[in-house]
Design an enzyme around this catalytic site. Structure first.
Site, PDB file in Angstrom:
ATOM      1  N   GLU A   1       0.828  -1.198   0.000  1.00  0.00           N
ATOM      2  CA  GLU A   1       0.000   0.000   0.000  1.00  0.00           C
ATOM      3  C   GLU A   1       0.870   1.260   0.000  1.00  0.00           C
ATOM      4  O   GLU A   1       1.844   1.356   0.756  1.00  0.00           O
ATOM      5  CB  GLU A   1      -0.897  -0.032   1.241  1.00  0.00           C
TER       6      GLU A   1
ATOM      7  N   LYS B   1      -9.186   3.247  -2.678  1.00  0.00           N
ATOM      8  CA  LYS B   1      -9.571   2.471  -1.498  1.00  0.00           C
ATOM      9  C   LYS B   1     -10.975   2.849  -1.072  1.00  0.00           C
ATOM     10  O   LYS B   1     -11.336   4.025  -1.005  1.00  0.00           O
ATOM     11  CB  LYS B   1      -8.579   2.733  -0.362  1.00  0.00           C
TER      12      LYS B   1
ATOM     13  N   CYS C   1      -5.633  -3.336   1.871  1.00  0.00           N
ATOM     14  CA  CYS C   1      -5.390  -3.442   3.315  1.00  0.00           C
ATOM     15  C   CYS C   1      -6.659  -3.696   4.125  1.00  0.00           C
ATOM     16  O   CYS C   1      -7.163  -4.806   4.160  1.00  0.00           O
ATOM     17  CB  CYS C   1      -4.657  -2.201   3.820  1.00  0.00           C
TER      18      CYS C   1
ATOM     19  N   PRO D   1      21.654   2.984  29.239  1.00  0.00           N
ATOM     20  CA  PRO D   1      21.875   2.858  30.680  1.00  0.00           C
ATOM     21  C   PRO D   1      21.412   1.474  31.142  1.00  0.00           C
ATOM     22  O   PRO D   1      20.218   1.170  31.105  1.00  0.00           O
ATOM     23  CB  PRO D   1      20.999   3.969  31.275  1.00  0.00           C
TER      24      PRO D   1
ATOM     25  N   SER E   1      20.888  -1.107  33.978  1.00  0.00           N
ATOM     26  CA  SER E   1      20.763  -1.116  35.438  1.00  0.00           C
ATOM     27  C   SER E   1      20.945  -2.493  36.052  1.00  0.00           C
ATOM     28  O   SER E   1      21.075  -2.608  37.268  1.00  0.00           O
ATOM     29  CB  SER E   1      19.390  -0.576  35.829  1.00  0.00           C
TER      30      SER E   1
ATOM     31  N   GLY F   1      18.492  -4.715  35.661  1.00  0.00           N
ATOM     32  CA  GLY F   1      17.127  -5.189  35.842  1.00  0.00           C
ATOM     33  C   GLY F   1      16.556  -5.791  34.578  1.00  0.00           C
ATOM     34  O   GLY F   1      17.212  -5.803  33.523  1.00  0.00           O
TER      35      GLY F   1
END
Length: 694
Positions: A45, A114, A175, A354, A356, A358
């Protein structure tokens, strides 16, 4: 007369407004289609300009440049003797339409606008286009002079027509028309159209691929036929990743398919199919003369055949099984491909994260590592475009990546930003993961910067704030956490801009964020902290899915450092330690678990629940775990937190869209950001219902 047709569809990594690059990729797909013997080529598209042009669609330049590209396509020798179906915006009677332009041998056959626009989720097509509202109606369109001079045509058919070759009939969908309950392929099939095409710009969401495949299969299961599905691929300039999956189906079976995630800019899928299989299927199941009551489609006739006379020995494609990726594989592949597109198209030299120690920042790191794995594999497989791009990124024309860890060292910098509240456990987890993925890892201590900021405040006010653990108030406690978090953001951008300069290398780094979708829902992050970055590959992914993803990475990439990260309780480490141990945890701070938050997030967005409706649903689904009073407390707490912190979503880092309950304020989840956070009326309704349920 022949009966076997070879058809081509494709996935293209188009880029909004990159007309030259888009033209090159379109021509490459046509060239490959012809090499494979195809007589019809379908593209995605709006492939000429790119789907994500947004408000640029208002500009007349877009229309001009699209016709200039169309002229180049018409002139190219590559487009001869193959029906080419391309997507672009067209203005007709001063109205903009999202169109397919279908041409053959320098003649435009049909412009098909469309009819059913996508106006949900991330789609806003009604903002830029109008739907064609006249089914099975075709009128004249006056071509621009540049096209008239080339084709010798003054006008061409414009509207809801179909193409009639010597041997078959072809109809178009665009679509969202496939997803609509009134899909055009239903009427087209009943009117004898045998080949349906669908050009899409369908973006990735976790667990969505099977819906798309099932719709394509269903389209031809009901009334038979051949279905071609084309899709865009990659990041074309915003938060979305278009995930390919070009496919061809016949009579309910997928017979050819492309990849969902890859670094190939051009992927062409072809299939040879027998039209008699469609006719036999319909002969038993469909009786259009009894069922079809509409005006027939106008057929645009052409002197061209998709089949050859002598095709008896030509083998046809057989059904294939579609193996879907698990959600963990999707997280590993989709955001990684998106990051690669963003990096190579941004002109930057790599990423800074960064780290950490975690789950969240480790997930972002693993996605970058997955990207490096895919790059090395693509280069090994002979992808010259990926090799050229990576050489430009690392500023070395002789570089050839072979080991993902070694590539990570070139383009990925991680930094652990410690404060006096950081534990040795998280420092070691970050260090171990960085060593396993091969990133350039930095250890930075931010205490000096924090004390400097507080010193300025103290000099002006004569006050020195204290943590709650040291006798301070809640306001002091929160402010002290925020100043640490915001200093980390400032340092991240400083190092991203200058760390390569310090090494005598050119370029800068993109800062990566690592806030997940659940934390964004409640605002459990500091505004302008490390969640503020250039881009965030996990901002649309839930905490629960990220944990599953890290378990997958342990096995897939042998990243054993992740085991200790997964075992540790999630924590921001912004409050003082007790005996060297972390006492602050994310779930305690938020007042609910990540699992509960994921359920609440889906109810808020997907089920369209306000506080009262959410309570009414949860007292049933959580009845084995919580009393109505406890459910009411959790619902009220969530909506207070959500409404207090909604303003943070207006500045949140652009994130990869992966979840359909994302709170992204840019385009997907449009809400106020100044609420009456008391919710008096709604909470009173909850209280009344709670009394009835008790």
């Amino acid at each position: 007369m022949g009966r076997k047709v070879t058809l081509a569809t494709c996935s293209l990594n188009q880029w909004a407004l990159d007309f030259q690059g888009n033209l090159t990729r379109i021509l490459k797909s046509i060239e490959i289609a012809k090499q494979r013997g195809a007589k019809y080529r379908l593209g995605p598209e709006l492939e000429i300009c790119g789907y994500g042009c947004a408000d640029h669609f208002y500009e007349s330049d877009i229309l001009l440049h699209c016709f200039q590209v169309l002229k180049s396509l018409l002139e190219s020798p590559l487009t001869q003797d193959i029906i080419c179906d391309v997507g672009m915006p067209v203005m007709h009677h001063n109205v903009r339409y999202n169109c397919r332009v279908i041409f053959l041998n320098k003649k435009i056959l049909l412009i098909r606008p469309k009819m059913l626009l996508a106006n949900y989720g991330n789609n806003r097509e009604f903002r830029w286009f109008s739907p064609w509202s006249r089914p099975r109606y075709v009128e004249e369109y006056f071509l621009p002079r540049m096209i008239q001079d080339l084709t010798g045509q003054t006008t061409v058919p414009f509207g809801d027509g179909v193409l009639s070759t010597k041997d078959t009939c072809i109809g178009s969908e665009i679509c969202a028309e496939l997803w609509n309950p009134r899909s055009p392929h239903v009427d087209m099939g009943l009117d004898g159209i045998e080949i349906f095409t669908n050009s899409s710009a369908s973006y990735h969401e976790l667990r969505k691929a099977d819906h798309r495949v099932n719709l394509v299969k269903s389209a031809t299961t009901k009334s038979g036929g051949i279905y071609l599905f084309a899709n865009q691929k990659g990041c074309d300039g915003d938060r979305l990743y278009y995930d390919g999956c070009a496919m061809i189906a016949i009579n309910g079976d997928i017979v050819a398919r492309g990849t969902q995630f890859s670094l190939e800019d051009v992927e062409v899928v072809t299939a040879t199919l027998d039209l008699e299989d469609v006719r036999s299927y319909r002969g038993e199941r469909c009786h259009p003369h009894m069922e079809y009551e509409h005006k027939p489609y106008q057929r645009i006739k052409m002197d061209f055949s998709l089949s050859d006379c002598d095709d008896r020995c030509l083998p046809t494609h057989q059904p294939v099984e579609w193996i879907f990726h698990s959600p963990e594989e999707e997280i590993s592949l989709g955001p990684a491909c998106w990051l690669w597109d963003y990096l190579r198209r941004s002109g930057q030299a790599g990423f800074l994260l960064p780290l950490s120690g975690g789950v969240d920042s480790s997930s972002t790191a693993c996605i970058v590592y997955s990207m490096c794995v895919q790059i090395c594999q693509a280069v090994k497989d002979g992808n010259s475009q990926v090799l050229e791009d990576v050489q430009r990124v690392v500023n070395n024309s002789s570089y050839r990546p072979e080991d993902p860890r070694e590539l990570c060292g070139h383009i990925f910098t991680t930094s652990y930003m410690a404060s006096e509240n950081s534990s040795e456990d998280t420092r070691n987890r970050a260090k171990d993961l960085a060593a396993q993925i091969g990133s350039n890892h930095l250890n930075i201590n931010i205490d000096m910067a924090v004390k400097g900021m507080l010193g300025i405040f103290s000099m002006v006010t004569g006050k020195w704030p204290q943590f709650r653990a040291n006798g301070g108030s809640a306001r002091e406690n929160l402010a002290l956490q925020n100043v640490q978090a915001r200093i980390r953001m400032i340092l991240a951008y400083l190092f991203a801009q200058l760390c390569l300069w310090a090494q005598g290398k050119p370029g800068g780094l993109l800062v990566l964020g690592s806030a997940n979708v659940d934390e964004s829902l409640t605002g459990y992050f500091t505004k302008y902290d490390c969640s503020s970055a250039d881009i965030n590959p996990i901002g649309g992914v839930s905490k629960m899915d990220l944990k599953c993803f890290l378990h997958y990475c342990v096995k897939r990439f042998q990243l054993t450092a992740l085991i200790s990260i997964l075992d540790a309780p999630p924590t921001a480490e912004l409050e003082p330690l007790t005996d060297g141990k972390v006492v602050q945890t994310d779930e305690a701070d938020m007042g609910m678990t990540y699992s509960e938050l994921s359920v609440i997030g889906r109810l808020r967005k997907i089920s369209k629940c306000g506080p009262y409706s959410m309570f009414c649903k949860l007292i049933h689904s959580w009845k084995e775990t919580f009393s109505p009073s406890q459910v009411a407390t959790k619902v009220k707490h969530f909506f207070r937190m959500y409404s207090i912190n909604r303003h943070k979503m207006t500045t949140v880092t652009p994130s990869y869209h992966a979840e359909n309950y994302s709170p992204d304020d840019n385009r997907f989840d449009l809400r106020p950001f100044l609420y009456n956070t008391q919710w008096h009326w709604q909470f009173r309704c909850i209280d009344n219902e709670k009394m009835k349920s008790s």
